[in-house]
Design a protein around this motif. Structure first.
Motif, mmCIF file in Angstrom:
data_model
loop_
_atom_site.group_PDB
_atom_site.id
_atom_site.type_symbol
_atom_site.label_atom_id
_atom_site.label_comp_id
_atom_site.label_asym_id
_atom_site.label_seq_id
_atom_site.Cartn_x
_atom_site.Cartn_y
_atom_site.Cartn_z
ATOM 1 N N VAL A 3 -5.879 -9.370 2.077
ATOM 2 C CA VAL A 3 -6.750 -8.348 1.496
ATOM 3 C C VAL A 3 -7.372 -8.912 0.229
ATOM 4 C CG1 VAL A 3 -6.828 -6.077 0.402
ATOM 5 C CG2 VAL A 3 -5.429 -6.408 2.452
ATOM 6 N N GLU A 4 -8.697 -8.841 0.128
ATOM 7 C CA GLU A 4 -9.403 -9.309 -1.060
ATOM 8 C C GLU A 4 -9.674 -8.144 -1.999
ATOM 9 O OE1 GLU A 4 -9.928 -12.517 -1.683
ATOM 10 O OE2 GLU A 4 -8.909 -12.966 0.204
ATOM 11 N N ILE A 5 -9.984 -8.451 -3.246
ATOM 12 C CA ILE A 5 -10.179 -7.391 -4.241
ATOM 13 C C ILE A 5 -11.381 -6.510 -3.918
ATOM 14 C CG2 ILE A 5 -11.604 -8.743 -5.835
ATOM 15 C CD1 ILE A 5 -9.976 -7.376 -8.120
ATOM 16 N N SER A 6 -12.316 -7.037 -3.113
ATOM 17 C CA SER A 6 -13.442 -6.198 -2.694
ATOM 18 C C SER A 6 -12.971 -5.039 -1.820
ATOM 19 C CB SER A 6 -14.478 -7.036 -1.945
ATOM 20 O OG SER A 6 -13.889 -7.700 -0.847
ATOM 21 N N ASP A 7 -11.814 -5.186 -1.185
ATOM 22 C CA ASP A 7 -11.189 -4.080 -0.458
ATOM 23 C C ASP A 7 -10.366 -3.292 -1.476
ATOM 24 O OD1 ASP A 7 -9.990 -2.356 1.319
ATOM 25 O OD2 ASP A 7 -9.323 -3.912 2.700
ATOM 26 N N THR A 8 -11.061 -2.635 -2.381
ATOM 27 C CA THR A 8 -10.447 -2.106 -3.597
ATOM 28 C C THR A 8 -9.423 -1.025 -3.319
ATOM 29 O OG1 THR A 8 -12.585 -2.548 -4.650
ATOM 30 C CG2 THR A 8 -10.973 -1.347 -5.949
ATOM 31 N N LEU A 9 -9.629 -0.237 -2.277
ATOM 32 C CA LEU A 9 -8.662 0.821 -1.971
ATOM 33 C C LEU A 9 -7.305 0.222 -1.636
ATOM 34 C CD1 LEU A 9 -7.698 3.658 -1.366
ATOM 35 C CD2 LEU A 9 -8.735 3.465 0.920
ATOM 36 N N ARG A 10 -7.274 -0.753 -0.739
ATOM 37 C CA ARG A 10 -5.987 -1.333 -0.353
ATOM 38 C C ARG A 10 -5.350 -2.092 -1.517
ATOM 39 N NH1 ARG A 10 -8.571 -2.456 4.940
ATOM 40 N NH2 ARG A 10 -7.563 -1.161 6.524
ATOM 41 N N VAL A 11 -6.168 -2.782 -2.315
ATOM 42 C CA VAL A 11 -5.633 -3.477 -3.483
ATOM 43 C C VAL A 11 -5.011 -2.469 -4.443
ATOM 44 C CG1 VAL A 11 -6.229 -4.832 -5.537
ATOM 45 C CG2 VAL A 11 -7.137 -5.490 -3.309
ATOM 46 N N ALA A 12 -5.691 -1.336 -4.660
ATOM 47 C CA ALA A 12 -5.155 -0.292 -5.541
ATOM 48 C C ALA A 12 -3.809 0.213 -5.018
ATOM 49 C CB ALA A 12 -6.146 0.857 -5.662
#
Length: 420
Positions: A249-258
């Motif tokens: 998961v990359e930071i652009s996938d902000t929901l999953r990173v959160a």
């Protein structure tokens, strides 16, 4: 633009957040310190990505899990003489939403699996009979009975599997359909299952695959300006045994990173005695609140120029997404009508108190990160907050890794007052 339920909740959350900040003079998270330096903003994003990479689970684990799923399916066919085409095994929970993280002490973690059996193809009809037959078929692994699943602790594995017997909701025999607890919502209704609730000895509506689809579908809605024209929708396999999704998961996938970061922060709060282990906020609550918030922002047409800005809004607004219905806390399952993930908060107030302690600590820690005056001190703070070690962390090009945190003074836990 038509207001949706979640966009309404987000609007209310924004109002409550601003009122609370004014009332308590709590400093809101802000990227103002970075507005004159895109380099600093990118450096912060890089550090967040390092933490995200550090806490992910090795891909080899998921290969092992898929193999164990297949073994279980074969065992059910062998022991129970069920048709192989009647059985479908799929991951659920954190593994299926790509938000699984390893524990700070590298102890075993759970990978949830749902065994969906077409009851029209076998002779089992009563829920407890079905549940017990599955457990008997898994006897060589010495499964432990739980409320709705069988816990299988594989020797030599870094995980255990919580294996939930279920059937597609429309396959429940008509004679017992009136005994089903809860009903599916219109969202992802075709994915709804019936699981066995052993305390009540009844079928209960569940929708783990629908829930995972909800998280995936919302995560794929681009709120970052530079992603607005890209399609990021995930697909799901129709195989009889669905492999655990890859966890990159990359930071652009902000929901999953959160979701990952907040779960890690919660685990560190327990490890450092800020909150008690049996009172820690459960993952389904964190995932649901953040995804509701993300959906509401998307429904509002919110657009962000950088992932850090979006991450800040998700973190700040999340505690205010909790509903109050008839003076009770509500965090509704979006795929099952009437199911309230915060139900135990109303029975055991210390659970909500623990959630409040944790979210306050989270904002304090993130404010400390944002307030750092230079990249080195900011990176050091991030190391401390998320408990990453140099030996286990990926090393960025400049050679600086994430090091251990020094012990901190824990917040006082809420008084027990004799509550169980």
């Amino acid at each position: 633009m038509t207001e949706t339920h979640y966009s309404y909740l987000v609007n209310e959350a924004i109002i409550r957040r601003n009122e609370q900040a004014q009332k308590t003079l709590i400093k809101s998270l802000s990227v103002e310190n970075f507005q004159d330096s895109s380099h600093q903003l990118e450096a912060l994003a890089e550090d967040i990505q390092l933490v995200n990479d550090h806490i992910k689970v090795d891909e080899s684990v998921f290969e092992d899990a898929s193999s164990d799923y297949e073994d279980m399916a074969r065992k059910l066919v062998e022991k129970l003489n069920w048709p192989s085409e009647s059985i479908r095994i799929i991951p659920q929970g954190s593994a299926s939403t790509k938000t699984l993280i390893r524990s700070p002490d590298n102890s075993k973690f759970d990978i949830d699996a749902v065994c969906s059996v077409d009851l029209s193809m076998i002779e089992t009809s009563e829920p407890m009979d079905f549940y017990e037959k599955v457990g008997a078929a898994l006897e060589e692994w010495d499964p432990e009975p739980k409320k709705r699943c069988w816990k299988v602790d594989f020797q030599g594995r870094r995980y255990y599997i919580e294996f939930t017997p279920s059937t597609p909701l429309d396959k429940v025999p008509q004679s017992t359909s009136s005994r089903i607890t809860f009903s599916p919502s219109n969202r992802y209704r075709n994915k709804a299952l019936a699981v066995v609730d052993t305390p009540s000895r009844k079928w209960k509506t569940s929708n783990p695959e629908g829930f995972s689809s909800w998280v995936s579908d919302q995560s794929s809605r681009p709120l970052l300006r530079w992603l607005l024209e890209k399609s990021m929708h995930d697909s799901y396999s129709a195989e009889s045994v669905t492999p655990v999704p890859e966890q990159e998961v990359e930071i652009s996938d902000t929901l999953r990173v959160a979701i990952r970061l907040l779960k890690r922060h919660r685990d560190m709060a327990v490890r450092r005695n800020y909150i008690e282990p049996d009172l820690k906020p459960i993952s389904i609550i964190i995932v649901t609140l953040l995804t509701q918030c993300y959906e509401g922002l998307a429904d509002k047409g919110a657009v962000y120029t950088h992932p850090i800005e979006l991450l800040i809004d998700l973190v700040e607004l999340m505690p205010y997404m909790i509903e109050r219905r008839e003076n009770e806390y509500w965090i509704a399952n979006p795929t099952v009508e009437g199911e309230n993930f915060a139900e135990k908060w109303n029975e055991k107030p210390r659970l909500k108190q623990s959630f409040d302690i944790w979210t306050k600590l989270l904002l304090e820690d993130l404010n400390e990160i944002m307030a750092a005056t230079d990249q080195d001190s900011r990176r050091q703070t991030i190391k401390e907050v998320f408990g990453c070690t140099a030996a286990q962390s990926p090393t960025p090009p400049n050679g600086s890794g994430l090091a251990p945190r020094k012990p901190s003074q824990p917040h006082k836990a809420p008084p027990t007052k004799g509550l169980a």
